[in-house]
Scaffold this active site. Structure first.
Site, mmCIF file in Angstrom:
data_model
loop_
_atom_site.group_PDB
_atom_site.id
_atom_site.type_symbol
_atom_site.label_atom_id
_atom_site.label_comp_id
_atom_site.label_asym_id
_atom_site.label_seq_id
_atom_site.Cartn_x
_atom_site.Cartn_y
_atom_site.Cartn_z
ATOM 1 N N ASN A 1 9.823 75.758 -57.954
ATOM 2 C CA ASN A 1 10.717 75.167 -56.950
ATOM 3 C C ASN A 1 9.847 74.321 -56.029
ATOM 4 O O ASN A 1 9.113 74.840 -55.199
ATOM 5 C CB ASN A 1 11.404 76.307 -56.169
ATOM 6 C CG ASN A 1 12.179 75.791 -54.965
ATOM 7 O OD1 ASN A 1 12.443 74.594 -54.844
ATOM 8 N ND2 ASN A 1 12.539 76.699 -54.065
ATOM 9 N N LYS B 1 10.702 72.295 -53.708
ATOM 10 C CA LYS B 1 11.243 72.089 -52.356
ATOM 11 C C LYS B 1 11.160 70.598 -51.987
ATOM 12 O O LYS B 1 11.288 69.752 -52.866
ATOM 13 C CB LYS B 1 10.523 72.991 -51.360
ATOM 14 C CG LYS B 1 10.484 74.442 -51.855
ATOM 15 C CD LYS B 1 10.066 75.431 -50.829
ATOM 16 C CE LYS B 1 10.084 76.818 -51.459
ATOM 17 N NZ LYS B 1 9.847 77.894 -50.513
ATOM 18 N N HIS C 1 19.429 79.211 -52.519
ATOM 19 C CA HIS C 1 18.080 79.548 -52.055
ATOM 20 C C HIS C 1 18.154 79.936 -50.570
ATOM 21 O O HIS C 1 18.949 79.382 -49.817
ATOM 22 C CB HIS C 1 17.144 78.356 -52.255
ATOM 23 C CG HIS C 1 15.714 78.689 -51.993
ATOM 24 N ND1 HIS C 1 15.193 78.741 -50.717
ATOM 25 C CD2 HIS C 1 14.708 79.042 -52.823
ATOM 26 C CE1 HIS C 1 13.921 79.097 -50.801
ATOM 27 N NE2 HIS C 1 13.605 79.288 -52.063
ATOM 28 N N GLU D 1 16.413 79.175 -48.116
ATOM 29 C CA GLU D 1 16.255 78.062 -47.164
ATOM 30 C C GLU D 1 17.566 77.319 -46.983
ATOM 31 O O GLU D 1 17.869 76.811 -45.909
ATOM 32 C CB GLU D 1 15.127 77.131 -47.642
ATOM 33 C CG GLU D 1 13.767 77.755 -47.380
ATOM 34 C CD GLU D 1 12.693 77.367 -48.369
ATOM 35 O OE1 GLU D 1 12.838 76.357 -49.069
ATOM 36 O OE2 GLU D 1 11.686 78.104 -48.449
ATOM 37 N N GLU E 1 14.537 87.076 -54.250
ATOM 38 C CA GLU E 1 13.491 86.534 -53.390
ATOM 39 C C GLU E 1 13.602 87.160 -52.000
ATOM 40 O O GLU E 1 14.403 86.703 -51.174
ATOM 41 C CB GLU E 1 13.645 85.020 -53.261
ATOM 42 C CG GLU E 1 13.531 84.279 -54.572
ATOM 43 C CD GLU E 1 13.079 82.847 -54.354
ATOM 44 O OE1 GLU E 1 12.024 82.489 -54.882
ATOM 45 O OE2 GLU E 1 13.756 82.103 -53.627
ATOM 46 N N GLY F 1 6.753 81.956 -48.917
ATOM 47 C CA GLY F 1 5.852 81.063 -48.192
ATOM 48 C C GLY F 1 4.989 81.773 -47.161
ATOM 49 O O GLY F 1 4.359 81.136 -46.328
ATOM 50 N N SER G 1 5.774 84.146 -52.790
ATOM 51 C CA SER G 1 4.306 84.160 -52.839
ATOM 52 C C SER G 1 3.735 84.600 -54.182
ATOM 53 O O SER G 1 2.746 85.338 -54.233
ATOM 54 C CB SER G 1 3.737 85.020 -51.695
ATOM 55 O OG SER G 1 4.150 84.492 -50.452
HETATM 56 P P1 PGA Z 1 6.777 80.673 -52.387
HETATM 57 O O1 PGA Z 1 8.327 80.207 -52.467
HETATM 58 O O2 PGA Z 1 6.312 80.921 -53.786
HETATM 59 O O3 PGA Z 1 6.072 79.515 -51.730
HETATM 60 O O4 PGA Z 1 6.743 81.906 -51.554
HETATM 61 C C1 PGA Z 1 9.205 80.787 -53.386
HETATM 62 C C2 PGA Z 1 10.575 80.154 -53.244
HETATM 63 O O5 PGA Z 1 10.962 79.781 -52.134
HETATM 64 O O6 PGA Z 1 11.303 80.012 -54.247
#
Ligand code: PGA
Length: 258
Positions: free
Chosen positions: A9, A11, A95, A97, A167, A173, A213
């Site tokens: 992903n 983003k 997601h 976000e 998630e 992140g 992560s």
């Molecule tokens: P990350 O993000 O691997 O940077 O923690 C995962 C995601 O948001 O799908």
């Protein structure tokens, strides 16, 4: 046996030029992998170039969002038929976000799921608790509500083919990965829930990814858990070395199961 699936992903990162550079390297480094499904999800504006670059490769293309109507007076939106036209096969829906910053709810996630399925796009539906919910022991309640409301009205046939991404929001992140045991506990819970909502046959077919992560160093131990079928990778999917290493290290699951 469920085929593992690793998705990147991206983003809001990578211009089209940068995206082409990245997938050109991935194509070279991952051309021999056939035991794991590989997906990259660039921004909308890079989808066309990425899709063209990946023609006839083993890497598939996903979008990060879609709108549930096919066409109409919906300024700024992008629909399933438009994604299909670009060679997109997967779409991330709900997601955290989007839930956090763009008002996505289980209800809108459900509408988007149905639109994606109507057009043969494979949804990657995201669920996960925030830190406060985990601390208050509400994780299972949150996941149950998200799954029940987001997956409402789907047929068993539709359910079988889609991907659920667990998630935990506190792990996205932050560099703080859930332990394999913490992730497995929730993945197992989701599979049990799917057995209740659909049936065991369906639940055993659904692939459940872990996200938060994920790195080359922790993917193998996550994949060793019985209900973890892959990963949705953010930060580490932006560099070819780390994403390729995650894909390659996830192959160990396939080998140990043989
Ligand atoms: P990350 O993000 O691997 O940077 O923690 C995962 C995601 O948001 O799908």
């Amino acid at each position: 046996m469920r085929k593992p699936i690793i998705a990147g992903n991206w983003k809001l990162y990578k211009t089209s030029k940068e995206a082409i550079e990245l997938v050109t390297l991935l194509k070279r480094d991952l051309c021999d992998v056939d035991t794991v499904d590989i997906v990259v999800c660039p921004v909308f504006t890079a989808l066309s170039d990425v899709s063209d670059t990946l023609t006839e490769s083993n890497i598939r293309v996903g979008a990060q969002n879609l709108y549930w109507e096919d066409a109409g007076a919906f300024t700024g939106e992008v629909s399933a038929p438009l994604l299909k036209e670009l060679g997109v096969e997967y779409v991330i829906i709900g997601h955290s976000e989007r839930r956090q910053f763009f008002g996505e709810t289980n209800e809108t996630v459900n509408k988007k799921m149905k639109a994606a399925l109507r057009h043969q796009l494979i949804p990657i539906v995201c669920v996960g608790e925030v830190l406060k919910e985990r601390e208050e022991n509400k994780t299972f309640d949150v996941i149950r509500t998200q799954c029940e409301e987001s997956l409402k009205g789907l047929s068993s046939e539709e359910m079988e083919g889609l991907i659920v991404a667990y998630e935990p929001v506190w792990a996205i992140g932050t560099g703080k990965t859930a332990t394999p045991a913490q992730a497995q506990e929730v993945h197992h819970f989701i599979r049990q829930l799917l057995t209740k909502m659909f049936d065991e046959e369906v639940a055993l077919k659904v692939r459940i990814q872990y996200g938060g992560s994920v790195k080359p160093e922790n993917i193998a131990e996550l994949m060793a858990e019985p209900d973890i079928d892959g990963a949705l990778v953010g930060g580490a999917s932006l560099k070819s070395e780390s994403f390729a290493a995650i894909v390659i290290n996830s192959c160990s699951k396939v080998q140990t199961r043989k």
